[in-house]
Write a protein that holds these residues in place. Structure first.
Motif, PDB file in Angstrom:
ATOM      1  N   LEU A 123       1.208  -1.225   0.403  1.00  0.00           N
ATOM      2  CA  LEU A 123      -0.100  -0.049   0.440  1.00  0.00           C
ATOM      3  C   LEU A 123       1.143   1.167   0.379  1.00  0.00           C
ATOM      4  O   LEU A 123       0.349   2.368   0.204  1.00  0.00           O
ATOM      5  N   GLU A 124       2.492   0.919  -0.385  1.00  0.00           N
ATOM      6  CA  GLU A 124       3.149   2.008  -0.096  1.00  0.00           C
ATOM      7  C   GLU A 124       2.699   3.207   1.270  1.00  0.00           C
ATOM      8  O   GLU A 124       2.758   4.177   0.943  1.00  0.00           O
ATOM      9  N   LEU A 125       2.710   2.496   3.127  1.00  0.00           N
ATOM     10  CA  LEU A 125       3.205   3.724   3.395  1.00  0.00           C
ATOM     11  C   LEU A 125       3.578   3.258   3.785  1.00  0.00           C
ATOM     12  O   LEU A 125       3.950   3.359   5.466  1.00  0.00           O
ATOM     13  N   ASP A 126       4.868   1.902   3.779  1.00  0.00           N
ATOM     14  CA  ASP A 126       6.474   1.730   4.558  1.00  0.00           C
ATOM     15  C   ASP A 126       6.628   2.700   5.168  1.00  0.00           C
ATOM     16  O   ASP A 126       7.678   3.000   6.019  1.00  0.00           O
ATOM     17  N   GLU A 127       6.529   4.154   4.939  1.00  0.00           N
ATOM     18  CA  GLU A 127       8.041   5.403   5.197  1.00  0.00           C
ATOM     19  C   GLU A 127       7.214   5.690   5.883  1.00  0.00           C
ATOM     20  O   GLU A 127       7.512   6.884   6.768  1.00  0.00           O
ATOM     21  N   HIS A 128       5.368   5.633   6.529  1.00  0.00           N
ATOM     22  CA  HIS A 128       4.808   6.252   7.085  1.00  0.00           C
ATOM     23  C   HIS A 128       3.849   5.664   8.417  1.00  0.00           C
ATOM     24  O   HIS A 128       3.422   5.560   8.992  1.00  0.00           O
ATOM     25  N   LEU A 129       4.667   4.733   8.944  1.00  0.00           N
ATOM     26  CA  LEU A 129       4.020   4.181   9.866  1.00  0.00           C
ATOM     27  C   LEU A 129       4.415   3.981  10.842  1.00  0.00           C
ATOM     28  O   LEU A 129       3.865   4.010  12.475  1.00  0.00           O
ATOM     29  N   GLU A 130       5.096   5.186  11.221  1.00  0.00           N
ATOM     30  CA  GLU A 130       5.919   5.757  12.824  1.00  0.00           C
ATOM     31  C   GLU A 130       4.304   7.298  12.948  1.00  0.00           C
ATOM     32  O   GLU A 130       4.444   7.742  14.287  1.00  0.00           O
ATOM     33  N   ARG A 131       3.750   7.244  11.611  1.00  0.00           N
ATOM     34  CA  ARG A 131       2.556   8.798  11.771  1.00  0.00           C
ATOM     35  C   ARG A 131       1.257   8.385  12.765  1.00  0.00           C
ATOM     36  O   ARG A 131       1.251   7.381  12.590  1.00  0.00           O
ATOM     37  N   ARG A 132       0.536   9.594  12.909  1.00  0.00           N
ATOM     38  CA  ARG A 132      -0.643   8.803  13.366  1.00  0.00           C
ATOM     39  C   ARG A 132      -1.126   9.662  12.091  1.00  0.00           C
ATOM     40  O   ARG A 132      -1.328  10.224  11.709  1.00  0.00           O
ATOM     41  N   PRO A 133      -2.271   8.493  12.667  1.00  0.00           N
ATOM     42  CA  PRO A 133      -4.105   9.372  11.305  1.00  0.00           C
ATOM     43  C   PRO A 133      -3.649  10.677  11.002  1.00  0.00           C
ATOM     44  O   PRO A 133      -4.202  11.339   9.452  1.00  0.00           O
ATOM     45  N   ALA A 134      -3.876  11.317  12.372  1.00  0.00           N
ATOM     46  CA  ALA A 134      -3.849  13.051  11.699  1.00  0.00           C
ATOM     47  C   ALA A 134      -2.614  13.791  11.156  1.00  0.00           C
ATOM     48  O   ALA A 134      -3.514  14.665  10.529  1.00  0.00           O
ATOM     49  N   ASN A 135      -1.446  12.997  10.772  1.00  0.00           N
ATOM     50  CA  ASN A 135      -0.470  13.752   9.859  1.00  0.00           C
ATOM     51  C   ASN A 135      -0.800  13.122   8.804  1.00  0.00           C
ATOM     52  O   ASN A 135       0.350  12.932   7.910  1.00  0.00           O
ATOM     53  N   LEU A 136      -1.406  12.151   8.393  1.00  0.00           N
ATOM     54  CA  LEU A 136      -1.999  11.466   7.079  1.00  0.00           C
ATOM     55  C   LEU A 136      -2.477  12.356   5.583  1.00  0.00           C
ATOM     56  O   LEU A 136      -3.513  12.887   6.882  1.00  0.00           O
ATOM     57  N   SER A 137      -2.198  12.016   5.043  1.00  0.00           N
ATOM     58  CA  SER A 137      -3.743  12.792   4.175  1.00  0.00           C
ATOM     59  C   SER A 137      -4.905  12.016   3.846  1.00  0.00           C
ATOM     60  O   SER A 137      -4.739  10.247   4.209  1.00  0.00           O
ATOM     61  N   GLY A 138      -6.384  11.729   3.318  1.00  0.00           N
ATOM     62  CA  GLY A 138      -7.287  11.525   3.067  1.00  0.00           C
ATOM     63  C   GLY A 138      -7.140  10.420   1.961  1.00  0.00           C
ATOM     64  O   GLY A 138      -7.094   8.765   3.137  1.00  0.00           O
ATOM     65  N   GLY A 139      -6.167  10.070   1.368  1.00  0.00           N
ATOM     66  CA  GLY A 139      -5.735   9.135   0.646  1.00  0.00           C
ATOM     67  C   GLY A 139      -4.821   7.701   1.494  1.00  0.00           C
ATOM     68  O   GLY A 139      -5.062   6.372   1.311  1.00  0.00           O
ATOM     69  N   GLN A 140      -3.348   8.558   1.793  1.00  0.00           N
ATOM     70  CA  GLN A 140      -3.837   7.441   2.652  1.00  0.00           C
ATOM     71  C   GLN A 140      -3.883   7.119   3.826  1.00  0.00           C
ATOM     72  O   GLN A 140      -3.814   5.942   4.149  1.00  0.00           O
ATOM     73  N   ARG A 141      -4.592   7.417   4.643  1.00  0.00           N
ATOM     74  CA  ARG A 141      -5.600   7.391   5.536  1.00  0.00           C
ATOM     75  C   ARG A 141      -6.498   5.979   5.397  1.00  0.00           C
ATOM     76  O   ARG A 141      -6.323   5.014   5.938  1.00  0.00           O
ATOM     77  N   GLN A 142      -7.034   6.441   3.584  1.00  0.00           N
ATOM     78  CA  GLN A 142      -7.834   5.219   3.243  1.00  0.00           C
ATOM     79  C   GLN A 142      -7.061   3.935   3.047  1.00  0.00           C
ATOM     80  O   GLN A 142      -7.186   2.949   3.404  1.00  0.00           O
TER      81      GLN A 142
END
Ligand code: ADP
Ligand code: ADP
Length: 227
Positions: A123-142
């Motif tokens: 899902l190409e989220l491997d660089e965002h694993l330590e982030r919290r939902p508030a710091n993600l874009s809508g697409g990343q949250r989905q």
């Protein structure tokens, strides 16, 4: 094989006109099925009956070969991707994806880690694993919501108008992204929209509903040639 079979599904609320009226649709394994129609045509009700959030008045709902009419949502192994994504705000991306695995108590820490990393790469989220939902874009949250469904090997994704709150530009981007991911994952998908463009660009097949009745069930090309 059909992943989801709706057989003569009827839903009546009270004694009015049925919200869903004798609808039969077979969603094939890996297929992207669109439910489209104007507001009030019964598409959300149908989706909610697939997932088990609404009782069926008559007919049969079959998921992965099992009749699920009387099964609770959690027993159906389907993943509803909600408009608001329903992520845990206090948990990181990693922990959000790991959540259903921890809940099931069936997996070791090592197995959980493998599954989460595999899903997040896909899902190409491997660089965002330590982030919290508030710091993600809508697409990343989905995608996090999809990741959660992937790790528990859900039978299908169900979307209820996931893009309707977005502006036109973002909607276009997300549409492309959902389409790309669905094909890559090959996971059976049922997607509700009132938007014709979405229906015609995303679906392998499109089920057109009107006042609870299935009017057409065809590929976008067939619908384009015979509207
Ligand atoms: P759509 O998703 O296509 O907008 P819905 O499935 O939400 O349509 O609604 C189909 C019909 O059922 C509408 O006439 C709506 O008013 C009615 N309906 C939906 N939910 C309920 C409910 N909980 N109680 C009574 N009627 C409902
Ligand atoms: P909670 O989400 O607070 O745990 P439930 O006890 O109703 O509430 O849900 C338990 C499980 O049921 C979820 O982990 C999920 O697997 C399944 N479930 C509930 N609602 C849905 C839904 N709308 N779509 C898919 N699965 C659902």
């Amino acid at each position: 094989m059909a992943a989801i079979e709706m057989k003569h599904i009827v839903k009546k609320y009270g004694d009015g006109f049925p919200a869903v009226n004798d609808v039969s649709i077979d969603v094939k394994d890996g297929e992207f099925m669109i439910l489209v129609g104007p507001s009030g045509c019964g598409k959300s009700t149908l989706l909610r009956m697939i997932v088990g959030l609404e009782d069926i008045t008559s007919g049969d709902m079959v998921v992965g070969g099992d009749r699920v009419n009387d099964k609770a949502p959690r027993e159906r192994n389907l993943a509803m991707v909600f408009q608001n994504y329903a992520l845990y705000p206090h948990l990181t991306v990693y922990e959000n994806i790991a959540f259903p695995l921890r809940l099931s108590k069936q997996f070791s820490e090592k197995e959980i880690d493998e599954k989460v990393r595999q899903a997040s790469e896909l899902l190409e989220l491997d660089e965002h694993l330590e982030r919290r939902p508030a710091n993600l874009s809508g697409g990343q949250r989905q995608r996090v919501a999809m990741g959660r469904a992937i790790v528990r090997q859900a039978e299908a994704f169900l979307f209820d108008e996931p893009l309707s709150n977005l502006d036109a530009k973002l909607r276009g981007q997300m549409r492309t992204e959902i389409s790309r991911l669905q094909r890559r994952l090959g996971i059976t998908t049922v997607y509700v929209t009132h938007d014709q463009t979405e229906a015609m660009t995303l679906g392998d097949r499109v089920a057109v509903l009107k006042r609870g009745i299935l009017q057409q069930l065809a590929t976008p090309r067939e619908l384009y040639e015979h509207p």
